[in-house]
Design a protein around this motif. Structure first.
Motif, PDB file in Angstrom:
ATOM      1  N   GLU A  76      -3.172  30.842 -23.524  1.00 39.04           N
ATOM      2  CA  GLU A  76      -3.179  30.168 -22.215  1.00 39.04           C
ATOM      3  C   GLU A  76      -1.961  30.547 -21.382  1.00 39.04           C
ATOM      4  OE1 GLU A  76      -2.841  25.625 -20.378  1.00 39.04           O
ATOM      5  OE2 GLU A  76      -3.275  25.906 -22.514  1.00 39.04           O
ATOM      6  N   HIS A  77      -0.801  30.637 -22.046  1.00 43.80           N
ATOM      7  CA  HIS A  77       0.437  30.902 -21.312  1.00 43.80           C
ATOM      8  C   HIS A  77       0.857  32.372 -21.376  1.00 43.80           C
ATOM      9  CE1 HIS A  77       0.931  26.637 -20.610  1.00 43.80           C
ATOM     10  NE2 HIS A  77       0.770  26.410 -21.895  1.00 43.80           N
ATOM     11  N   GLY A  78       0.116  33.185 -22.133  1.00 40.75           N
ATOM     12  CA  GLY A  78       0.409  34.609 -22.208  1.00 40.75           C
ATOM     13  C   GLY A  78       1.782  34.904 -22.760  1.00 40.75           C
ATOM     14  N   LEU A  79       2.132  34.236 -23.869  1.00 37.66           N
ATOM     15  CA  LEU A  79       3.462  34.407 -24.447  1.00 37.66           C
ATOM     16  C   LEU A  79       3.390  34.604 -25.954  1.00 37.66           C
ATOM     17  CD1 LEU A  79       3.812  31.383 -25.793  1.00 37.66           C
ATOM     18  CD2 LEU A  79       4.677  30.786 -23.542  1.00 37.66           C
ATOM     19  N   TRP A  80       4.502  35.079 -26.505  1.00 42.38           N
ATOM     20  CA  TRP A  80       4.665  35.159 -27.955  1.00 42.38           C
ATOM     21  C   TRP A  80       5.083  33.781 -28.457  1.00 42.38           C
ATOM     22  CZ3 TRP A  80       3.382  39.304 -30.884  1.00 42.38           C
ATOM     23  CH2 TRP A  80       3.164  40.512 -30.210  1.00 42.38           C
ATOM     24  N   LEU A  81       4.407  33.315 -29.506  1.00 40.93           N
ATOM     25  CA  LEU A  81       4.671  31.981 -30.034  1.00 40.93           C
ATOM     26  C   LEU A  81       5.024  32.068 -31.513  1.00 40.93           C
ATOM     27  CD1 LEU A  81       4.718  28.912 -29.661  1.00 40.93           C
ATOM     28  CD2 LEU A  81       2.249  28.903 -30.149  1.00 40.93           C
ATOM     29  N   ILE A  82       6.279  31.719 -31.829  1.00 38.06           N
ATOM     30  CA  ILE A  82       6.715  31.593 -33.222  1.00 38.06           C
ATOM     31  C   ILE A  82       6.466  30.147 -33.598  1.00 38.06           C
ATOM     32  CG2 ILE A  82       8.637  31.797 -34.845  1.00 38.06           C
ATOM     33  CD1 ILE A  82       9.879  33.826 -32.887  1.00 38.06           C
ATOM     34  N   ALA A  83       5.471  29.943 -34.444  1.00 41.78           N
ATOM     35  CA  ALA A  83       4.886  28.607 -34.594  1.00 41.78           C
ATOM     36  C   ALA A  83       5.572  27.761 -35.656  1.00 41.78           C
ATOM     37  CB  ALA A  83       3.399  28.737 -34.872  1.00 41.78           C
ATOM     38  N   GLY A  84       6.898  27.706 -35.605  1.00 42.07           N
ATOM     39  CA  GLY A  84       7.608  26.845 -36.547  1.00 42.07           C
ATOM     40  C   GLY A  84       7.086  27.045 -37.949  1.00 42.07           C
ATOM     41  N   THR A  85       6.658  25.958 -38.583  1.00 38.62           N
ATOM     42  CA  THR A  85       5.929  26.096 -39.845  1.00 38.62           C
ATOM     43  C   THR A  85       4.788  25.091 -39.908  1.00 38.62           C
ATOM     44  OG1 THR A  85       7.258  24.511 -41.153  1.00 38.62           O
ATOM     45  CG2 THR A  85       8.018  26.811 -41.083  1.00 38.62           C
ATOM     46  N   LEU A  86       3.789  25.447 -40.708  1.00 37.99           N
ATOM     47  CA  LEU A  86       2.691  24.548 -41.023  1.00 37.99           C
ATOM     48  C   LEU A  86       2.294  24.801 -42.470  1.00 37.99           C
ATOM     49  CD1 LEU A  86      -0.715  25.892 -39.784  1.00 37.99           C
ATOM     50  CD2 LEU A  86       1.381  27.166 -39.351  1.00 37.99           C
ATOM     51  N   PRO A  87       1.695  23.805 -43.125  1.00 35.40           N
ATOM     52  CA  PRO A  87       1.284  24.003 -44.519  1.00 35.40           C
ATOM     53  C   PRO A  87      -0.022  24.764 -44.616  1.00 35.40           C
ATOM     54  CG  PRO A  87       0.853  21.740 -43.839  1.00 35.40           C
ATOM     55  CD  PRO A  87       1.502  22.418 -42.675  1.00 35.40           C
ATOM     56  N   LEU A  88      -0.017  25.828 -45.427  1.00 39.25           N
ATOM     57  CA  LEU A  88      -1.229  26.596 -45.681  1.00 39.25           C
ATOM     58  C   LEU A  88      -1.606  26.470 -47.158  1.00 39.25           C
ATOM     59  CD1 LEU A  88      -0.691  29.850 -43.593  1.00 39.25           C
ATOM     60  CD2 LEU A  88      -1.979  27.796 -42.972  1.00 39.25           C
ATOM     61  N   ARG A  89      -2.880  26.371 -47.419  1.00 44.25           N
ATOM     62  CA  ARG A  89      -3.369  26.145 -48.780  1.00 44.25           C
ATOM     63  C   ARG A  89      -3.093  27.332 -49.687  1.00 44.25           C
ATOM     64  NH1 ARG A  89      -8.808  23.846 -46.377  1.00 44.25           N
ATOM     65  NH2 ARG A  89      -8.149  21.698 -45.932  1.00 44.25           N
ATOM     66  N   THR A  90      -2.966  27.030 -50.966  1.00 47.77           N
ATOM     67  CA  THR A  90      -2.822  28.028 -52.017  1.00 47.77           C
ATOM     68  C   THR A  90      -3.890  27.729 -53.077  1.00 47.77           C
ATOM     69  OG1 THR A  90      -1.349  26.781 -53.485  1.00 47.77           O
ATOM     70  CG2 THR A  90      -0.318  27.945 -51.629  1.00 47.77           C
ATOM     71  N   PRO A  91      -4.079  28.622 -54.050  1.00 51.45           N
ATOM     72  CA  PRO A  91      -5.032  28.320 -55.128  1.00 51.45           C
ATOM     73  C   PRO A  91      -4.645  27.081 -55.936  1.00 51.45           C
ATOM     74  CG  PRO A  91      -4.589  30.664 -55.041  1.00 51.45           C
ATOM     75  CD  PRO A  91      -3.620  30.026 -54.101  1.00 51.45           C
ATOM     76  N   ASP A  92      -3.363  26.734 -55.944  1.00 53.37           N
ATOM     77  CA  ASP A  92      -2.884  25.538 -56.640  1.00 53.37           C
ATOM     78  C   ASP A  92      -3.012  24.347 -55.697  1.00 53.37           C
ATOM     79  OD1 ASP A  92      -1.499  23.502 -57.879  1.00 53.37           O
ATOM     80  OD2 ASP A  92       0.303  24.683 -58.305  1.00 53.37           O
ATOM     81  N   VAL A  93      -3.908  23.432 -55.990  1.00 49.70           N
ATOM     82  CA  VAL A  93      -4.168  22.315 -55.079  1.00 49.70           C
ATOM     83  C   VAL A  93      -2.977  21.381 -54.938  1.00 49.70           C
ATOM     84  CG1 VAL A  93      -6.655  22.365 -55.466  1.00 49.70           C
ATOM     85  CG2 VAL A  93      -5.207  20.929 -56.928  1.00 49.70           C
ATOM     86  N   ALA A  94      -2.007  21.475 -55.830  1.00 52.80           N
ATOM     87  CA  ALA A  94      -0.817  20.626 -55.763  1.00 52.80           C
ATOM     88  C   ALA A  94       0.335  21.289 -55.024  1.00 52.80           C
ATOM     89  CB  ALA A  94      -0.367  20.239 -57.174  1.00 52.80           C
TER      90      ALA A  94
END
Length: 273
Positions: A76-94
């Motif tokens: 929308e803003h036509g910019l580069w976005l370094i998106a902090g961090t977010l949790p992404l799943r792994t094969p280990d559900v814990a």
């Protein structure tokens, strides 16, 4: 090229955090920023570490709410976005990965870096260990964001200078123009070391540093240090926000970068490593 570091005081409510992030990205864009960084855990400061597990998304799923918002905001803003961090799943559900995603101005994902160094702290009053729910990453990562080679790191990584050397001096690599350090530093460690370490990384790597932070008293009772800042290659702090929600903006000057490296060519004087 203008850079913007977004400072947040994120909550346990993902929807509220995404709304805040979207608004602050728009504010940065309105100030002319071509590259914007969000802080670590911009999407969630939970009441328990395990809260990350329930909101974790599949890697690369641009229909998932967090990744969708990030992609749309960059486009929308036509910019580069370094998106902090977010949790992404792994094969280990814990376990999840604490991942920093970078989105290009067309909304595509340009890079992913998973936090390598996991924070553990115990001063007798506070006890915290990220390793309880996080799986560490293992790959130093840099991305070409327009004219800038950007090295990616997260929070506690800041204490490990060898990570930044690995980004800049891998076979065939060029030194980074910019280092990104999204963070949620504790008030205690931030007060003692945050600015000191950011300026040191800028000086020793002769590059700009953008550090978007969590900054304030959170609903979960935690207090983060804030002081989001942009630092130049000589270690000068160009912009800083001590506490609270907001945006700090500064210009990255290619001529300044070249002049520092020419006048004191320390990067070419390396002998070890």
């Amino acid at each position: 090229m203008k850079l913007a570091a977004v400072q947040m005081v994120s909550t346990p409510d993902v929807a509220r955090n995404l709304d805040s992030a979207r608004r602050l990205i728009a504010e940065a864009a309105a100030q002319g920023a071509a590259l914007v960084s969000l802080p670590e855990y911009f999407c969630l400061m939970g009441r328990a570490d395990t809260d990350k597990l329930s909101i974790a998304e599949e890697p690369g799923d641009l229909h998932a709410p967090i990744q969708q918002m990030l992609s749309q905001a960059a486009q929308e803003h036509g910019l580069w976005l370094i998106a902090g961090t977010l949790p992404l799943r792994t094969p280990d559900v814990a376990r999840v990965r604490n991942a920093c995603l970078v989105f290009a101005p067309d909304g595509s994902q340009a890079a992913r870096y998973d936090k390598i160094h996991l924070f553990r702290f115990n001063n007798g009053r506070e006890d915290y260990d990220e390793g309880r729910v996080l799986e560490r990453g293992d790959t130093p990562t840099a991305v070409q964001a327009g004219p800038l080679r950007v090295g990616l790191s997260v929070c506690y990584d800041l204490r490990f200078p060898e990570l930044y050397r690995a980004m800049s001096f891998a076979p065939g690599a060029a030194p980074c123009d910019l280092i990104s350090v999204p963070a949620a530093f504790t008030y205690t460690t931030g007060q003692a070391h945050w600015e000191l370490l950011l300026r040191a990384r800028a000086v020793e790597n002769q590059c700009y540093v953008i550090a978007a932070a969590q900054g304030g008293k959170h609903e979960n009772g935690r207090r983060t240090w804030g002081h989001s800042m942009i630092v130049d290659p000589w270690g000068e702090v160009l912009a800083v926000l001590p506490e609270g929600e907001g945006v700090v903006v500064a210009e990255i000057d290619a001529a300044r970068l070249a002049a520092v490296r020419a006048q004191l060519p320390a990067l070419t004087h390396r002998v070890l490593g």
